[in-house]
Design a protein around this motif. Structure first.
Motif, PDB file in Angstrom:
ATOM      1  N   UNK A 103       0.647  -1.699  -0.221  1.00  0.00           N
ATOM      2  CA  UNK A 103      -0.347  -0.193   0.201  1.00  0.00           C
ATOM      3  C   UNK A 103       0.744   1.321   0.444  1.00  0.00           C
ATOM      4  N   UNK A 104       1.922   2.090   0.459  1.00  0.00           N
ATOM      5  CA  UNK A 104       2.750   1.998   1.123  1.00  0.00           C
ATOM      6  C   UNK A 104       4.715   2.583   0.891  1.00  0.00           C
ATOM      7  N   UNK A 105       4.691   1.188   0.375  1.00  0.00           N
ATOM      8  CA  UNK A 105       6.170   1.963  -0.496  1.00  0.00           C
ATOM      9  C   UNK A 105       7.108   0.707   1.150  1.00  0.00           C
ATOM     10  N   UNK A 106       8.292   0.014   0.807  1.00  0.00           N
ATOM     11  CA  UNK A 106       9.218   0.240   1.689  1.00  0.00           C
ATOM     12  C   UNK A 106       9.771   1.413   2.666  1.00  0.00           C
ATOM     13  N   UNK A 107       9.495   3.041   1.726  1.00  0.00           N
ATOM     14  CA  UNK A 107      10.394   3.748   2.711  1.00  0.00           C
ATOM     15  C   UNK A 107       9.554   3.847   3.957  1.00  0.00           C
ATOM     16  N   UNK A 108       7.891   3.987   3.600  1.00  0.00           N
ATOM     17  CA  UNK A 108       7.463   3.925   4.762  1.00  0.00           C
ATOM     18  C   UNK A 108       7.205   2.966   5.651  1.00  0.00           C
ATOM     19  N   UNK A 109       7.449   1.869   5.281  1.00  0.00           N
ATOM     20  CA  UNK A 109       7.041   0.917   6.527  1.00  0.00           C
ATOM     21  C   UNK A 109       8.144   0.982   6.836  1.00  0.00           C
ATOM     22  N   UNK A 110       9.597   0.889   6.314  1.00  0.00           N
ATOM     23  CA  UNK A 110      10.548   1.148   7.606  1.00  0.00           C
ATOM     24  C   UNK A 110      10.502   2.038   8.238  1.00  0.00           C
ATOM     25  N   UNK A 111       9.695   3.346   8.114  1.00  0.00           N
ATOM     26  CA  UNK A 111       9.656   4.790   8.508  1.00  0.00           C
ATOM     27  C   UNK A 111       8.862   3.814  10.289  1.00  0.00           C
ATOM     28  N   UNK A 112       7.737   3.590   9.345  1.00  0.00           N
ATOM     29  CA  UNK A 112       6.921   2.737  10.649  1.00  0.00           C
ATOM     30  C   UNK A 112       7.174   2.525  11.628  1.00  0.00           C
ATOM     31  N   UNK A 113       8.275   1.349  10.916  1.00  0.00           N
ATOM     32  CA  UNK A 113       8.673   0.033  11.970  1.00  0.00           C
ATOM     33  C   UNK A 113      10.048   0.630  12.809  1.00  0.00           C
ATOM     34  N   UNK A 114      10.428   1.681  12.570  1.00  0.00           N
ATOM     35  CA  UNK A 114      12.417   2.268  12.858  1.00  0.00           C
ATOM     36  C   UNK A 114      13.061   2.085  14.143  1.00  0.00           C
ATOM     37  N   UNK A 115      11.679   2.419  14.831  1.00  0.00           N
ATOM     38  CA  UNK A 115      12.070   2.484  16.242  1.00  0.00           C
ATOM     39  C   UNK A 115      12.254   1.636  16.734  1.00  0.00           C
ATOM     40  N   UNK A 116      10.318   0.354  16.937  1.00  0.00           N
ATOM     41  CA  UNK A 116      11.152  -0.901  17.681  1.00  0.00           C
ATOM     42  C   UNK A 116      11.739  -0.770  16.922  1.00  0.00           C
ATOM     43  N   UNK A 117      12.464  -1.514  15.517  1.00  0.00           N
ATOM     44  CA  UNK A 117      13.490  -1.997  15.264  1.00  0.00           C
ATOM     45  C   UNK A 117      15.101  -1.402  15.594  1.00  0.00           C
ATOM     46  N   UNK A 118      15.132  -0.746  16.108  1.00  0.00           N
ATOM     47  CA  UNK A 118      16.330   0.223  16.511  1.00  0.00           C
ATOM     48  C   UNK A 118      16.423   0.047  18.049  1.00  0.00           C
ATOM     49  N   UNK A 119      15.249   0.170  18.243  1.00  0.00           N
ATOM     50  CA  UNK A 119      15.052   0.661  19.573  1.00  0.00           C
ATOM     51  C   UNK A 119      15.311   2.022  20.306  1.00  0.00           C
TER      52      UNK A 119
END
Lengths: 273, 270
Positions: free
Chosen positions: A141-157
């Motif tokens: 729906x939104x592309x890789x960049x938006x997905x990365x942005x929405x999940x990044x704080x969880x990923x990197x802490x």
């Protein structure tokens, strides 16, 4: 950056670093990145590992500088098999595999399918079974960049600096081809290799984080215990991509484990083991 | 992986880039210049420590390693080597790079800093030589010219490496040094004693770190101390018990001192 054409016609870009004495050949150690990443994710590991091993970092199909194949399934089985074909193309019979996230899932599957080709295995933040949430619909729906942005704080802490978070979103994951991201996301969603892990003969180090939002320690322990010669290390962190947030610590942990393998005592000196 | 830089006169320089810095930063560049008869691969022990903090470029000088051999009418002076490097730096957009110039190349580094100050942010000189060598090099010049670089390398390797060195290491040193053209090696042996930079030292504008072996024969410690005093902004670090080629004899100590020095230099940046 170099390129190799592997059986089946795929081209993989890769880095090849040996920082040990030039008069010795380095023993090959492959670093396998996760979904949406590339060989660039391993920058902090190379100076620590490449003094003792020849560190080879492929860009998996569709990621980094590797072209997106026209007709490809990013299943753990296919990626694992292509890791083997990549080793063939470089004339490497047997190698150490160190991998993060979904790259580790592919490495586990490869080690289960072709046990003789893996000398030792270390996986960081890697699942053996599909996590409950898949990013595929969001990416569609939104592309890789938006997905990365929405999940990044969880990923990197919470401890990762803002500049790192931004680079991981804009420079690395957000720069990934959407088709490859979706393909890999589908591969993750179909992941189910737990029952095969008993076939792995290589000494295996499994590393996860205590507060990982992605998979509980109990789930990781359950799959690790299926691997005959293995150990679990749990690191206190609220991120789920410890390979990214603490590269030096993880590289030293991997190096300790591998020195132990070489000495016939893989898990003797591990922190938290 | 080796890159190639095309020089204005048709020659080429081979170089490697090692950069393991955090990708969201813009690191400074450190350029490594090897010594006489060696090449960029001799820096391998410096790379892990430096390349995590800096973008490190190791280059093969003209006539060394994988760089092109010099033409027969190559002028045996520092200026052509300096010109090669100035072209290289400018071609790669390297302004304000930190330059580590070892042994024979320390003279080239000094001249580069004086003649092209915009290119050189700081100088690190492991194994500084200022004037001629106290060792008579004429017999070596003749050996290289008459029998080739390999003959010289084999004849002198025992002087260069400890007696208990790994034979594979000794073989590698000989093989790498054998790649030079004998006439060029001989010509350098004849010319370098006359390249005396004593009078040039007060002109060095860059902050400078000299790394010296206290047991060096090729550069006597007292001469090195005088040189350090003559360079305006200069620190001298002496390593007790170490020979001339500190870059290979005590690389970890060299890297530690270099990193501390570079951090101080960076701290002074306006």
């Amino acid at each position: 950056m170099q390129r190799a054409t592997i059986a089946g016609g795929l081209t993989l870009a890769y880095e090849d670093d040996w920082l040990g004495p030039p008069w010795k050949p380095g023993e090959p150690l492959l670093l396998i990145h996760g979904m949406g990443e590339s060989s660039r994710a391993w920058y902090g590991w190379v100076p620590i590992l490449a003094t003792q091993w020849r560190v080879i970092r492929p860009d998996l199909p569709g990621f980094g500088a590797s072209p997106v194949p026209a007709d490809y399934q990013w299943t753990a089985a296919r990626l694992g098999a292509d890791i083997g074909r990549f080793m063939d193309a470089l004339g490497i019979e047997r190698a150490i595999l160190v991998a993060a996230k979904y790259g580790g899932s592919a490495a586990l599957k490869f080690a289960a399918d072709q046990p003789g080709r893996v000398k030792a295995l270390a996986v960081f933040g890697s699942p053996a079974r599909a996590p409950s949430a898949s990013g595929v619909e969001f990416i569609r729906a939104h592309g890789m960049r938006a997905w990365a942005e929405s999940t990044m704080r969880g990923r990197l802490g919470s401890q990762a600096p803002e500049a790192q978070v931004r680079w991981w979103i804009d420079g690395l994951m957000g720069a990934t081809d959407d088709r490859a991201g979706i393909g890999a996301g589908l591969g993750v969603a179909a992941l189910d290799i737990e029952r095969e892990l008993a076939q792995i003969t290589a000494p295996t180090l499994v590393v996860t984080t205590r507060e990982s939002g992605l998979q509980a320690v109990a789930a990781v322990r359950r799959y690790q215990e299926r691997i005959p010669d293995s150990r679990l290390v749990v690191i206190d962190s609220d991120c789920y991509h410890i390979a990214a947030t603490e590269p030096e610590r993880c590289a030293r942990l991997a190096a300790d484990f591998l020195r132990g393998v070489a000495a016939g005592r893989p898990f003797a000196t591990l922190e938290g083991a | 992986m080796a890159e190639t830089f095309a020089l204005p006169d048709g020659g080429s320089l081979a170089y490697d880039v090692h950069d393991y810095t955090d990708p969201w930063r813009t690191p400074d560049t450190v350029v490594l210049l090897h010594g006489f008869s060696k090449n960029r691969k001799f820096w391998f022990e410096w790379l892990p420590g430096l390349a995590r903090r800096y973008r490190v470029i190791a280059v093969d000088q003209r006539g060394h390693g994988d760089s092109s051999p010099p033409p027969r009418d190559f002028r045996m002076a520092l200026a052509p080597f300096v010109a090669d490097l100035a072209a290289f730096f400018e071609g790669l957009g390297l302004f304000g790079a930190h330059v580590v110039a070892a042994e024979f190349s320390s003279k080239i580094g000094i001249e580069l800093a004086i003649e092209h100050p915009a290119l050189v942010r700081s100088l690190v000189l492991p194994g500084l030589i200022v004037g001629g060598s106290p060792v008579d090099t004429l017999p070596w010049a003749k050996l290289a010219e008459e029998q080739g670089a390999a003959a010289w390398a084999r004849a002198t390797v025992a002087m260069r490496l400890p007696a208990d060195a790994d034979p594979a290491m000794r073989d590698w040193y000989v093989a790498e040094q054998s790649r030079m053209q004998g006439w060029f090696l001989g010509a350098l042996f004849r010319a370098t004693p006359h390249m005396d930079l004593t009078g040039r030292l007060p002109l060095v504008p860059a902050p400078t770190l000299i790394l010296a072996g206290a047991q060096s024969r090729q550069a006597d410690p007292e001469t090195t101390r005088r040189a350090a005093a003559a360079i305006p902004d200069c620190r001298l670090v002496e390593f007790p018990g170490m020979p001339f080629n500190v870059m290979s004899a005590c690389p970890a100590d060299c890297v530690r001192e270099t990193l501390a020095f570079l951090e101080e230099v960076d701290g002074r940046r306006p």
